[in-house]
Design an enzyme around this catalytic site. Structure first.
Site, PDB file in Angstrom:
ATOM      1  CG  HIS A 199      -2.231   0.706   0.988  1.00  0.00           C
ATOM      2  ND1 HIS A 199      -2.522   1.383  -0.179  1.00  0.00           N
ATOM      3  CD2 HIS A 199      -3.325   0.837   1.763  1.00  0.00           C
ATOM      4  CE1 HIS A 199      -3.735   1.907  -0.107  1.00  0.00           C
ATOM      5  NE2 HIS A 199      -4.242   1.590   1.066  1.00  0.00           N
ATOM      6  CG  ASP A 201      -4.172   3.888  -5.535  1.00  0.00           C
ATOM      7  OD1 ASP A 201      -4.473   2.973  -6.332  1.00  0.00           O
ATOM      8  OD2 ASP A 201      -4.043   5.078  -5.871  1.00  0.00           O
TER       9      ASP A 201
END
Length: 412
Positions: free
Chosen positions: A385, A389
């Protein structure tokens, strides 16, 4: 005299365990001769000599773990003198004179090493590395009775580690003894491949923020394609394909359209690879390895199946090479053959994403205006992450589902 050091054989490698020495002290060594085998990153790799001469001294034996760039042996002329050991580093904790101040209402200063206020200071001889290790392991070396093995009773890093293990075993024994009728079948320290896997997975889980996305694909057409190709390839080339072959190809094509997942995070940089080298997790005795299908998006299904068969055979015979498990940019792990419907995979560092594939199952579904039994597959992707995204991960899964539900592109 030449130093033989532990080489850095992978981006995340910090240490390696010597599995086997191919030479013994006194043996003549030529440049390119295999000196020893080292276990790291889930694979055993042969380390060759950069020098010629004689193996004068082995400093690290089989089974010992050595940090990257650590000296493991010396190579020199037959009668060349072996270098003496390095001198013990000077004590950084200098003794201080204990002092007391007899001012009204004031007690003696508190000793910085943890002695009681007003008491004479007790000097603790400990190396800086040992002090740092004690902090990392939560050990108070000032109050614990730790026997130092260094010069003059100086506490070294290995003393801290040894004390920590003994203390932990003692605590585990107390915990076990406090519970009635608990029997242990076996207890052993991790080593070799299993230890390497534990280290990498711990690093991945604790250092990489994972985001997990799930999707479901109707694979009715994929099952039909697999059955057609299986008959054709088996008859023409004696190659049996699997769903994994089709999924590897589909994942590679989905990465081509969504390159953000074909990437890595390194030193604050978001690096996207041009080559699409998909790794396939294979379970072998003692652990797991991930051989690589280079430029997988360009390979035909038959070539993928042939490569898979070769890699699996090499892995299970212990003949896998460093080249076979290097250069991966993305990983696929399939547990469908074990009846697992879905699971949450841990990223294989330094890659930025990993795809988990579950079993194919059937359930009722609307087909036009009718309800029919259809075949489905659950898939999940774990992403780093820091650089990937949710939108990028979702678009990758969306593209992959489209390829699995309409697999015609897989055979172009």
């Amino acid at each position: 005299m030449h130093e033989v050091i532990m080489p850095k054989l992978g981006l995340t490698m910090e240490s390696g365990t010597i599995e086997k020495w191919h030479k013994k002290e006194g043996d003549k060594v030529k440049k390119g001769d295999v000196l020893f085998e080292v276990m790291t990153d889930k694979v055993t790799i042969e380390v060759e000599s950069y020098y010629k001469g004689y193996l004068r001294k082995i400093l690290k034996g089989e089974g010992e773990e050595v940090p990257v760039s650590g000296v493991v042996a010396y190579i020199g002329e037959k009668d060349e003198k072996i270098p003496a050991g390095k001198k013990v580093e000077k004590e950084e904790v200098k003794p201080r004179e204990a002092s007391r101040k007899h001012e009204a209402g004031r007690k003696g200063d508190e000793d910085k090493e943890g002695t009681q206020k007003g008491a004479p200071e007790k000097r603790i001889r400990i190396s800086p590395l040992a002090r740092r290790t004690a902090g990392e392991l939560g050990i108070d070396y000032r109050t614990e009775k730790i026997k130092g093995s260094g010069s003059g009773g100086r506490i070294e890093k290995k003393d801290i580690i040894s004390f920590s293990r003994k203390k932990k075993k003692g605590e585990e024994k107390k915990e076990i003894d406090s519970k009635a009728e608990i029997k242990i079948k076996s207890s052993s320290e991790l080593k070799g491949m299993r230890k390497s896997i534990a280290g990498r997975m711990s690093y991945s889980s604790s250092s990489i923020p994972h985001i997990l996305l799930n999707a479901k694909a109707n694979v009715y057409l994929l099952t039909e394609l697999k059955n057609r190709l299986e008959k054709k390839l088996l008859k023409e080339f004696d190659i049996k394909i699997t769903y994994t072959d089709l999924i590897l190809k589909a994942a590679a094509l989905a990465l081509r359209d969504n390159p953000g997942l074909n990437s890595t995070y390194s030193d604050g940089k978001y690096i996207i690879y041009e080559d699409i080298n998909v790794g396939m997790a294979i379970s072998i005795r003692g652990g797991l390895i991930v051989p690589t299908f280079f430029n997988c998006d360009r390979l035909k299904i038959g070539d993928i199946a042939k490569t898979r068969i070769e890699l699996v055979e090499k892995a299970r015979k212990g003949n896998i090479t460093r080249q076979d498990v290097s250069g991966g940019t993305f990983t696929v792990t399939n547990l469908g053959m074990y009846g697992v419907r879905s699971f949450s995979p841990i990223i294989n560092p330094p890659q930025a994403a990993i795809l988990a594939v579950g079993e194919i199952y059937t359930e009722p579904s609307m087909v036009g205006k009718e309800i029919k039994q259809q075949s489905f597959m659950d898939i999940s992707v774990s992403c780093d992450h820091r650089i990937v995204d949710g939108k990028a991960g979702a678009e990758f899964l969306q593209g992959l589902v489209k390829l699995l539900e309409d697999p015609s592109e897989l055979i172009d």
